[in-house]
Design a protein around this motif. Sequence first.
Motif: not given
Length: 97
Positions: A77, A81-83, A85-86
């Motif tokens: 989260g 990390r989210e960038r 993953v996207e």
Amino acid sequence: MTDLRSPAVDSALDRLARRRASAKMGWFIHAAVYAIVNLGLAALSLSAGRDWHAYPLLGWGLGLAIHGAAVWLIGPGAALRERLVERERAALARRGH
């Protein structure tokens, strides 16, 4: 406007939110203990006319920095990390996977 999320999605989001909040709280506690203990060590060291307190300050500080990176940068989260993953999702979608 109605919320279209399912109970399973809400439950997964709640688990992730609780996990992230616990990780952040753990880091804050670690940082507070670091500050208190190192202030005490500095006072003890300087009262004896020495300056050895810099060694535990730096060593433990490195551990605190690594802990912070794990919580704030690369944990589940986290924004970085989210960038990533996207970006991977977009790359896979372009390749047709």
